[in-house]
Scaffold this active site. Structure first.
Site, PDB file in Angstrom:
ATOM      1  CG  ASP A 299      22.251 -23.172  10.374  1.00  0.00           C
ATOM      2  OD1 ASP A 299      23.398 -22.883  10.766  1.00  0.00           O
ATOM      3  OD2 ASP A 299      21.245 -23.113  11.114  1.00  0.00           O
ATOM      4  CG  HIS A 300      27.714 -25.737  10.368  1.00  0.00           C
ATOM      5  ND1 HIS A 300      28.697 -24.789  10.608  1.00  0.00           N
ATOM      6  CD2 HIS A 300      28.086 -26.380   9.240  1.00  0.00           C
ATOM      7  CE1 HIS A 300      29.619 -24.867   9.674  1.00  0.00           C
ATOM      8  NE2 HIS A 300      29.271 -25.825   8.835  1.00  0.00           N
ATOM      9  CE1 TYR A 474      22.133 -21.768  18.580  1.00  0.00           C
ATOM     10  CE2 TYR A 474      24.382 -21.913  19.407  1.00  0.00           C
ATOM     11  CZ  TYR A 474      23.029 -22.165  19.555  1.00  0.00           C
ATOM     12  OH  TYR A 474      22.573 -22.785  20.686  1.00  0.00           O
ATOM     13  CG  HIS A 475      27.834 -21.732  12.385  1.00  0.00           C
ATOM     14  ND1 HIS A 475      28.534 -22.901  12.660  1.00  0.00           N
ATOM     15  CD2 HIS A 475      28.080 -20.898  13.425  1.00  0.00           C
ATOM     16  CE1 HIS A 475      29.176 -22.778  13.804  1.00  0.00           C
ATOM     17  NE2 HIS A 475      28.917 -21.564  14.294  1.00  0.00           N
ATOM     18  N   PRO A 476      23.942 -19.719   9.969  1.00  0.00           N
ATOM     19  CG  PRO A 476      22.200 -18.207  10.361  1.00  0.00           C
ATOM     20  CD  PRO A 476      23.261 -19.008  11.078  1.00  0.00           C
TER      21      PRO A 476
END
Length: 546
Positions: A299-300, A474-476
Site C-alpha cells: 500500500d502507499h 488508499y492503494h492496497p
C-alpha cells in the site's frame, strides 16, 4: 438461481467485468454487491467524497481499520474502501493515473506474460473516453469518461509554478508511460452535456447504463458473499446473505472474485482456500492449500504537510466557506462547473528524490483544503495540504481473518515502514515537498505552517512526524498476486492455481504496486480479463447446468 458467470463484488473491476461479459447475449451473468446502487448525490457530486471518505455512518464505505502498526507508534490505520456499485471509484478523488510503463514491464519480467506496458495499453485505451480525443496513448470511444479538471483553483496553478522553480518539468499528460513531472491530474468525470461535471465511477460508466436493459445480467445489491461453493476442486457457486436471508447462486462456468485486496483473500480464506495457519485456527475446514492468499499486501503510505491560508477560494470551514459552498453547489447543478466538481487533489507530481534514480519514487497530491486524518479531524478556516507517498514500497503486509464469521471485517496488517527504505524515501519526499511549497509562487497562499513542521528539521524529527501521522492513501494491492511461482495465487490468466472455474479479477492480483493511483489499472485488469474469459468459453459447463 444460477448463471454462467457469478461475479462477487461490483467495484471498479466487478462493474467493468459484468458489463463486458454480458455484452454476449448467449451467456448469463450474476453480480453480487454488498453495498447499494452507487448513484446517490454523494457519489454523483465529486465533492461528496468528503462526506463518504471519513466513514461516519459508513456511507458507501466499509471503513476498515488495520491492526496496530508498530512502526507507526502502535496506531491503528484507517482503510476506507467503497461499498456500493462502483466500489472505491464511487468514493475516491477520481484521479485517472495509470502508473509508469516500467511497472507493467516489471510484471512481465516476473513471469506474467501479456502484462507488459505494450500489452496492457490497448485495454487502457479501450476503456477510455478521453475528452482530448484519441491518439497513440488514449481512447475516445470507451465507457469511462476521462476529463481535464474544469475548475482548478489558482492556488493549484501556483503549486505547479512553484515546482517549476526547482527545474521540475511541467507535464500535460501523466498517462503516456512516463509520468515524471508536475501538473494537473485528469479525472474520471463526465464531459458530455447531460452529466457534465458528475463523477464517472466504474458503475456509472459501465453498469448503470445497461443493468436494467440486459435480460442476461442480474445485479443483486446488499448481497454479502459468505462462501465459495466447491465440488472437489471446482468452484460451483457462491453462498451469500441478502438481508436476513441465506441464499446461493450456482455458476455454470466460473466464479470470479472482484472484492479487492481485502475482501477477495478474506472470501478465499472463509472458503478454506489459503494458508492453513490463516484458516484452521478459526475452525474452517481446508479445501485447498494455497500459501500466498493474503500475503504480499502492499500500500502507499501517505504523509501530509499543510498550511493555513488567507485565501478563501478553496474549501474551508467558516461563514465565507458556507456561502461559497452554496454558491458553487447551485452552479454545479446548473452547468457542472465550480468547486463541487473538484477532485480536491488537483495538483500532481511524480518526482525523484535522488537524481540517479531511474523512476520517480514519490507522488504528490496537492489538495485545495486541509485534509487531516482522512477528513476526520477538521480545522476551522482555510488552507491547503500536500500529500507525499513512497511509490514503490518495500514493506509487505498480510490480510487474514478475525474470525470464521463472514460478516466480520478482515484482519488487515499492512506492516507499514517495516522496511527502513520506505521511511528514508518518505523523509526525502517530505523535504522536497516542503521545498516546493516554500518557493515564491506559493508565498501569497502560505500563512501558517501546521503540525509543528518548521525550517531546519533533522531526519530524526521528520521520522517522528511521519511515524506519528502517516497513513494510507488508499492503494492496497497484491494479496492474490499473479505469477508463476509457488506463492502466486493466480496464474497470468487470473485463474486460481490448482482449482477449476475460479478466478480473481481486481487489484489484489497485482504482483507489485504500480507507481500511481490504482483505479485506472484495476479497470484495465478487468477489461483484459474479459477477453481472457471469453477466450476460455469452450470450457465445459458444470454438471449442475444439465
Amino acid at each position: 438461481m444460477q448463471a454462467d458467470y457469478v461475479i462477487v463484488g461490483g467495484g471498479s473491476a466487478g462493474a467493468t467485468l459484468a458489463a463486458r461479459l454480458s455484452e454476449d447475449p448467449n451467456v448469463t451473468v450474476c453480480l453480487l454487491e454488498a453495498g447499494g446502487s452507487g448513484n446517490s448525490i454523494f457519489v454523483r457530486a465529486p465533492a461528496g467524497a468528503v462526506v463518504m471518505l471519513p466513514g461516519w455512518g459508513k456511507i458507501n464505505n466499509w471503513a476498515f481499520k488495520t491492526v496496530p502498526q508498530p512502526e507507526l507508534k502502535g496506531r491503528k490505520g484507517y482503510q476506507p474502501r467503497g461499498r456500493a456499485l462502483g466500489g472505491s471509484s464511487a468514493i475516491n478523488a477520481m484521479l485517472y493515473v495509470r502508473g509508469h510503463r516500467a511497472d507493467y514491464d516489471h510484471w512481465a519480467d516476473l513471469g506474467c506474460d501479456g502484462w507488459d506496458w505494450d500489452s496492457v495499453l490497448p485495454y487502457f485505451r479501450r476503456a477510455e473516453s478521453n475528452e482530448r480525443g484519441t491518439d497513440a496513448a488514449h481512447g475516445a470511444d470507451g465507457p469511462l469518461h476521462v476529463s481535464d479538471q474544469n475548475s482548478p483553483r489558482p492556488m493549484t496553478r501556483a503549486f505547479v509554478e512553484a515546482a517549476k522553480r526547482l527545474q521540475i518539468r511541467e507535464r500535460d499528460d501523466f498517462n503516456t508511460g512516463d509520468n515524471e513531472g508536475v501538473g494537473l491530474y485528469q479525472v474520471t468525470q463526465f464531459h458530455d452535456e447531460k452529466r457534465h461535471g458528475e463523477r464517472c465511477s466504474a458503475a456509472a460508466a459501465y453498469l448503470h447504463p445497461v443493468m436494467e436493459e440486459r435480460a442476461n445480467l442480474t445485479v443483486l445489491t446488499h448481497a454479502r458473499a459468505t462462501r465459495i461453493l466447491m465440488e472437489g476442486k471446482r468452484a460451483t457457486g457462491v453462498a451469500f446473505r441478502q438481508g436476513r436471508k441465506a441464499r446461493q447462486v450456482q455458476a455454470r462456468r466460473e466464479v470470479i472474485l472482484c472484492g479487492g485486496a481485502f475482501n477477495s483473500p478474506q472470501l478465499l480464506q472463509l472458503s478454506g482456500i489459503g494458508h492453513p495457519e490463516d484458516i484452521q485456527p478459526h475452525g474452517i475446514a481446508m479445501q485447498h492449500e494455497l500459501p500466498g492468499v493474503g500475503r504480499n499486501l502492499q500500500d502507499h503510505l501517505d504523509f501530509i504537510l499543510a498550511w493555513k491560508s488567507k485565501d478563501t477560494d478553496n474549501f474551508g470551514i467558516g461563514a465565507t466557506g458556507t456561502v461559497n459552498l452554496i454558491r458553487h453547489a447551485l452552479r454545479w447543478r446548473r452547468d457542472g462547473m465550480g468547486m463541487i466538481a473538484t477532485p480536491f487533489a488537483e495538483g500532481a507530481a511524480f518526482l525523484k528524490t535522488r537524481p540517479a534514480l531511474e523512476l520517480p519514487d514519490i507522488q504528490l497530491h496537492f489538495v485545495i483544503s486541509i485534509v487531516d486524518d482522512h477528513a476526520r479531524r477538521l480545522h476551522p478556516g482555510y488552507g491547503f495540504s500536500v500529500h507525499v507517498c513512497a511509490l514503490r514500497p518495500h514493506s509487505r503486509g498480510h490480510v487474514g481473518l478475525n474470525s470464521a464469521n463472514p460478516l466480520d471485517a478482515p484482519r488487515i496488517d499492512p506492516r507499514y515502514l517495516s522496511d527502513r527504505r520506505d521511511l528514508d524515501t518518505m523523509i526525502a519526499g517530505a523535504r522536497l515537498t516542503r521545498e516546493i511549497v516554500m518557493q515564491e509562487p506559493m508565498a501569497r497562499y502560505r500563512h501558517k505552517e501546521m503540525f509543528g513542521l518548521r525550517d531546519g528539521m533533522t531526519d530524526a524529527e521528520w521520522e517522528d512526524h511521519i511515524r506519528s501521522r502517516a497513513d494510507t492513501i488508499y492503494h492496497p494491492v497484491g494479496t492474490c498476486r499473479m505469477g508463476v511461482d509457488d506463492m502466486a495465487v493466480v496464474d497470468p490468466q487470473l485463474r486460481v492455481r490448482g482449482l477449476e472455474a475460479l478466478r480473481v479479477v481486481d487489484a489484489s492480483v497485482m504482483p507489485t504496486l504500480i507507481g500511481g493511483n490504482t483505479n485506472a489499472p484495476t479497470i484495465m485488469i478487468a477489461e483484459k480479463a474479459a477477453d481472457m474469459i471469453r477466450a476460455d468459453q469452450t470450457v465445459p459447463l458444470a454438471a449442475s447446468s444439465a
